[in-house]
Design an enzyme around this catalytic site. Structure first.
Site, PDB file in Angstrom:
ATOM      1  N   CYS A   2       1.188  -1.273   0.370  1.00 48.79           N
ATOM      2  CA  CYS A   2      -0.071  -0.313   0.056  1.00 48.79           C
ATOM      3  C   CYS A   2       1.259   1.620  -0.074  1.00 48.79           C
ATOM      4  O   CYS A   2       1.854   0.740   0.574  1.00 48.79           O
ATOM      5  CB  CYS A   2      -1.034  -0.126   0.775  1.00 48.79           C
ATOM      6  N   ARG A  27       3.181   0.374  -5.673  1.00 46.30           N
ATOM      7  CA  ARG A  27       2.840  -0.620  -4.086  1.00 46.30           C
ATOM      8  C   ARG A  27       1.702  -0.710  -4.217  1.00 46.30           C
ATOM      9  O   ARG A  27       1.678  -2.202  -3.084  1.00 46.30           O
ATOM     10  CB  ARG A  27       3.108   0.665  -3.161  1.00 46.30           C
ATOM     11  N   TRP A  73      -2.780  -2.441  -1.811  1.00 47.43           N
ATOM     12  CA  TRP A  73      -2.503  -3.737  -1.791  1.00 47.43           C
ATOM     13  C   TRP A  73      -3.800  -4.772  -1.339  1.00 47.43           C
ATOM     14  O   TRP A  73      -3.028  -4.772   0.356  1.00 47.43           O
ATOM     15  CB  TRP A  73      -1.399  -4.442  -2.005  1.00 47.43           C
ATOM     16  N   ASN A  99      -0.856   2.103   5.757  1.00 49.30           N
ATOM     17  CA  ASN A  99      -0.018   0.869   4.926  1.00 49.30           C
ATOM     18  C   ASN A  99       0.897   0.141   6.164  1.00 49.30           C
ATOM     19  O   ASN A  99       1.295   0.101   7.343  1.00 49.30           O
ATOM     20  CB  ASN A  99       1.180   1.654   4.496  1.00 49.30           C
ATOM     21  N   GLY A 100       0.563  -1.149   6.185  1.00 48.28           N
ATOM     22  CA  GLY A 100       0.930  -2.356   7.359  1.00 48.28           C
ATOM     23  C   GLY A 100      -0.724  -3.102   7.044  1.00 48.28           C
ATOM     24  O   GLY A 100      -1.262  -3.722   6.335  1.00 48.28           O
ATOM     25  N   GLU A 482      15.679 -17.309 -12.646  1.00 51.28           N
ATOM     26  CA  GLU A 482      15.587 -15.142 -12.575  1.00 51.28           C
ATOM     27  C   GLU A 482      15.244 -15.099 -13.560  1.00 51.28           C
ATOM     28  O   GLU A 482      13.188 -14.725 -13.990  1.00 51.28           O
ATOM     29  CB  GLU A 482      16.646 -14.439 -12.809  1.00 51.28           C
ATOM     30  N   LYS A 486      10.488 -14.115 -14.027  1.00 47.81           N
ATOM     31  CA  LYS A 486       9.901 -12.583 -14.641  1.00 47.81           C
ATOM     32  C   LYS A 486       9.019 -13.022 -15.696  1.00 47.81           C
ATOM     33  O   LYS A 486       7.878 -12.314 -15.871  1.00 47.81           O
ATOM     34  CB  LYS A 486      11.456 -12.466 -15.709  1.00 47.81           C
ATOM     35  N   GLU A 489       5.620 -13.766 -14.145  1.00 46.02           N
ATOM     36  CA  GLU A 489       4.970 -12.699 -12.742  1.00 46.02           C
ATOM     37  C   GLU A 489       4.757 -11.621 -14.066  1.00 46.02           C
ATOM     38  O   GLU A 489       3.298 -11.033 -13.798  1.00 46.02           O
ATOM     39  CB  GLU A 489       6.320 -11.856 -12.038  1.00 46.02           C
ATOM     40  N   HIS A 505      15.226 -36.141 -13.087  1.00 45.36           N
ATOM     41  CA  HIS A 505      14.888 -36.924 -11.611  1.00 45.36           C
ATOM     42  C   HIS A 505      13.528 -37.022 -11.199  1.00 45.36           C
ATOM     43  O   HIS A 505      13.549 -36.750  -9.998  1.00 45.36           O
ATOM     44  CB  HIS A 505      15.881 -36.306 -10.740  1.00 45.36           C
ATOM     45  N   LYS A 602       5.134  -3.741  -5.791  1.00 49.04           N
ATOM     46  CA  LYS A 602       6.672  -3.518  -6.128  1.00 49.04           C
ATOM     47  C   LYS A 602       7.297  -3.432  -4.724  1.00 49.04           C
ATOM     48  O   LYS A 602       8.409  -4.373  -5.499  1.00 49.04           O
ATOM     49  CB  LYS A 602       7.146  -1.735  -6.829  1.00 49.04           C
TER      50      LYS A 602
HETATM   51  O1  M6R Z   1      12.890  -4.973  -3.068  1.00 54.69           O
HETATM   52  P1  M6R Z   1      13.349  -6.084  -2.434  1.00 54.69           P
HETATM   53  O2  M6R Z   1      14.616  -5.671  -3.916  1.00 54.69           O
HETATM   54  O3  M6R Z   1      13.643  -5.827  -1.705  1.00 54.69           O
HETATM   55  O4  M6R Z   1      11.963  -6.516  -3.559  1.00 54.69           O
HETATM   56  C1  M6R Z   1      11.936  -8.395  -3.607  1.00 54.69           C
HETATM   57  C2  M6R Z   1      11.181  -8.847  -4.746  1.00 54.69           C
HETATM   58  O5  M6R Z   1      10.092  -8.394  -3.820  1.00 54.69           O
HETATM   59  C3  M6R Z   1      11.523  -8.299  -5.828  1.00 54.69           C
HETATM   60  O6  M6R Z   1      12.938  -8.759  -6.293  1.00 54.69           O
HETATM   61  C4  M6R Z   1      10.436  -8.717  -6.734  1.00 54.69           C
HETATM   62  O7  M6R Z   1      10.525 -10.450  -6.545  1.00 54.69           O
HETATM   63  C5  M6R Z   1      10.543  -8.642  -8.354  1.00 54.69           C
HETATM   64  N1  M6R Z   1       8.736  -8.694  -8.892  1.00 54.69           N
HETATM   65  C6  M6R Z   1      10.726  -9.671  -9.033  1.00 54.69           C
HETATM   66  O8  M6R Z   1      10.822  -8.901 -10.738  1.00 54.69           O
END
Ligand code: M6R
Length: 607
Positions: A2, A27, A73, A99-100, A482, A486, A489, A505, A602
């Site tokens: 949030c 956020r 969020w 927020n929290g 990674e 990507k 998501e 395996h 984010k």
């Molecule tokens: O701000 P941070 O690097 O701590 O965030 C960590 C993850 O939330 C962040 O890398 C997330 O996995 C991304 N959406 C990946 O693209």
């Protein structure tokens, strides 16, 4: 998660609040809302969905020059109008954005219900305005009521409160969720982060845990948890505001992918000079401390954790110290072995990830030396760690992390070299050649980005697939992880990453005609073995897409993308880029919102 915004000034608050919310939408974007102090009441307008939906409401009717706002969020309660913030108490005297997470909200709710309060939403937040009202009926004092209410809260919160009976002030407070206050002569701004209000001010107060601020047009008074007045220092931050705009790119993600030659150049330039000297500002890590270290943890979440995985081998080879890379949300609850011989490195683009910060506090409490690697100056993590190093990649707005990842790998490699030089036992020739390769990276990234259309065409052919596999050995496996993250998501395609040797395996059972398998082949020592693994999937009908910096003879793969050679420890910086584009173009082909994928935010500021 949030995002919260507040304004106290002489202008109409609403456009400023909406502008701030748009900057904070990364956020969370499940709902949005605004409260302003009007002459006789608090006006409250809120809606499910994106911030822009507020324009469909009667926001022109809002005239107040003091207001608070929220982009959500969802945690407690589905995205809906009634669960949107701000939340009012039953008497409509107080309005709150939060927020929290309030962990004990059920207990507080039943206490308030016993005292004849009722609830309109399923949120944890709605207890806060009602609790403030409960105390207000006893002491008739805005600040004291907010303070008493906060003493009852367990969990994390950054909150802003309006009171109908106080036409001059808003009160804000934080506990484990970020909050900053930007100031100009005539106006005061509150925000979850600095970039969201940078167009209004460069001067900020950073609120620490359990500090309260009472903000009016003319002054800000700060208080500790016992309401003793405290002094705070105003800090100046210079950011390049233009780097948070799209600059002609269709999406922030695409812009950030193409920014990588520069973002990596900035990371290098900030720490490694062209004549190969490393310098870190305010980094007084003593040689005796370093000699004492017998284990290293690299702790992070998501993409940042993958950056850590990619650098484990560099630290182990250069320092001869065992390195464990851990997911922050697991690390903090598994009683890891930590003592004063432990070095714990925390990687976080935002510097606000709740699990990463909690894992850092745990290590610190147990005597470890802690280093934060982050992209955001003044972020919460930098206030907790013993030392902070900045990636200087520039603001990353798209939810999917791209340029932060490549800069994190660069910085972690430079840090490993710095420690190796300080300890003076690694092979100097090797260190020099690694440094030279780091300096060459920006130009090599430019080369990789020269022909995005090749990747776009491949992406078109696989956009309708249901599953995609990513394979790699050694450091290429960390890139597979990674690349898979990507893809899932932003394109919502199911995908798995496997160490190539692990395939037989179990997961090979899933390979059949038409399944797409993406392989990363950059490690010469493991090349033949990796090639055999690709043959195994081809034999079972898979179509194959290979990213490589090796000369492949007589290959029968469907698609091959060649990238430049570099030092093995740095190869993820080049091999991930075609795969970032691959995920991007697939998502575009599917007409998806690349920058704001569903269910994500984010900054993950809740556990
Ligand atoms: O701000 P941070 O690097 O701590 O965030 C960590 C993850 O939330 C962040 O890398 C997330 O996995 C991304 N959406 C990946 O693209």
């Amino acid at each position: 998660m949030c995002g919260i915004i507040g304004y106290v000034g002489k202008k109409n608050a609403t456009p400023i609040l909406i502008n701030g919310l748009l900057n904070l939408e990364y956020r969370g974007y499940d709902s949005a809302g605004i409260s302003t102090l009007e002459s006789t009441c608090i006006s409250n307008i809120k809606t499910k969905g994106r911030v822009k939906n507020l324009y469909d409401k009667d926001i022109d009717s809002l005239e107040g020059t003091i207001g608070i706002a929220h982009t959500r969020w969802a945690t407690h309660g589905k995205p809906s109008d009634e669960n949107s913030h701000p939340h009012l108490d039953n008497s409509k005297t107080f309005s709150v954005v939060h927020n929290g997470i309030i962990e004990n909200y059920k207990e507080l709710k039943s206490f308030l219900e016993q005292n004849n309060y009722y609830f309109l939403s399923q949120t944890d937040t709605e207890v806060i305005p009602n609790l403030i009202h409960y105390y207000y009926t006893k002491n008739n004092n805005f600040l004291k009521s907010v303070n008493e209410a906060c003493k009852c809260l367990k969990g994390s919160y950054a909150i802003e409160v309006l009171c109908k009976n106080d036409k001059d002030n808003i009160i804000v407070v934080r506990h484990d969720s970020p909050l900053v206050i930007g100031v100009n002569e005539d106006d005061k701004y509150v925000s979850s982060d600095i970039p969201a209000i940078l167009s209004y001010s460069n001067n900020f107060y950073l609120l620490d845990n359990d500090e309260f601020a009472m903000i009016s047009n003319s002054e800000i008074n700060f208080y500790d948890i016992n309401l003793n007045k405290i002094e705070k220092k105003l800090k100046h931050f210079d950011y390049d505001i233009t780097s948070s705009q799209k600059n002609g790119y269709e999406d922030f993600m695409l812009k950030e992918i193409f920014e990588q030659p520069n973002s990596v150049r900035e990371t290098i330039g900030s720490h490694l000079s062209p004549d190969s000297l490393i310098s870190f500002n305010d980094f007084d890590f003593k040689l005796e401390d370093l000699k004492n270290i017998n284990q290293i943890y690299i702790v992070a979440c998501g993409t940042a954790m993958h950056a850590g995985l990619s650098c484990k081998n560099t630290f182990e080879k250069l320092l001869h110290i065992p390195v464990t890379v851990e997911i922050a949300s697991e690390f903090r609850y598994r009683n890891p072995i930590i003592d004063n011989k432990t070095l714990a490195i925390y990687v976080s683009q935002s510097g606000e990830t709740a699990d990463t910060i909690a894992a850092l506090k745990l290590a610190k409490t147990n005597g470890a030396k802690t280093i934060a690697i982050t992209n955001v100056i003044g972020s919460s993590i930098t206030r907790e760690a013993d030392f902070s190093l900045y990636t200087h990649a520039g603001p990353e707005i798209a939810v999917a992390s791209t340029k932060a990842y490549t800069s994190q790998i660069v910085l972690l490699n430079i840090l490993a070299i710095y420690f190796a030089e300080t300890l003076d036992f690694a092979d100097k020739n090797f260190l020099n050649s690694l440094k030279n390769e780091i300096l060459l990276l920006p130009n090599k990234i430019e080369y990789v980005l020269k022909n995005p259309d090749n990747i776009k065409n491949i992406a078109k052919t696989v956009a309708s697939k249901k599953d995609i596999f990513f394979l790699g050995r050694g450091i290429d496996y960390t890139v597979a992880l990674e690349a898979s993250l990507k893809l899932k998501e932003i394109s919502y395609i199911h995908s798995e990453a496997y160490a190539s040797g692990e395939l037989k395996h179990g997961p090979i059972a899933l390979i059949e005609n038409g399944v797409t398998v993406v392989s990363i082949l950059t490690d010469l020592e493991l090349l033949e073995k990796s090639i055999s693994n690709i043959e195994e999937v081809i034999a079972r009908g898979a179509s194959t897409f290979v990213i490589t910096n090796q000369e492949l003879v007589n290959s029968n793969y469907n698609y091959v993308i060649n990238i430049p050679k570099t030092n093995k420890f740095l190869s993820p910086i080049l091999s991930i880029i075609p795969l970032q584009l691959f995920a991007y173009y697939i998502a575009k082909e599917k007409n998806l919102d690349v920058d704001k994928p569903r269910n994500l935010a984010k900054s993950v500021t809740v556990e």
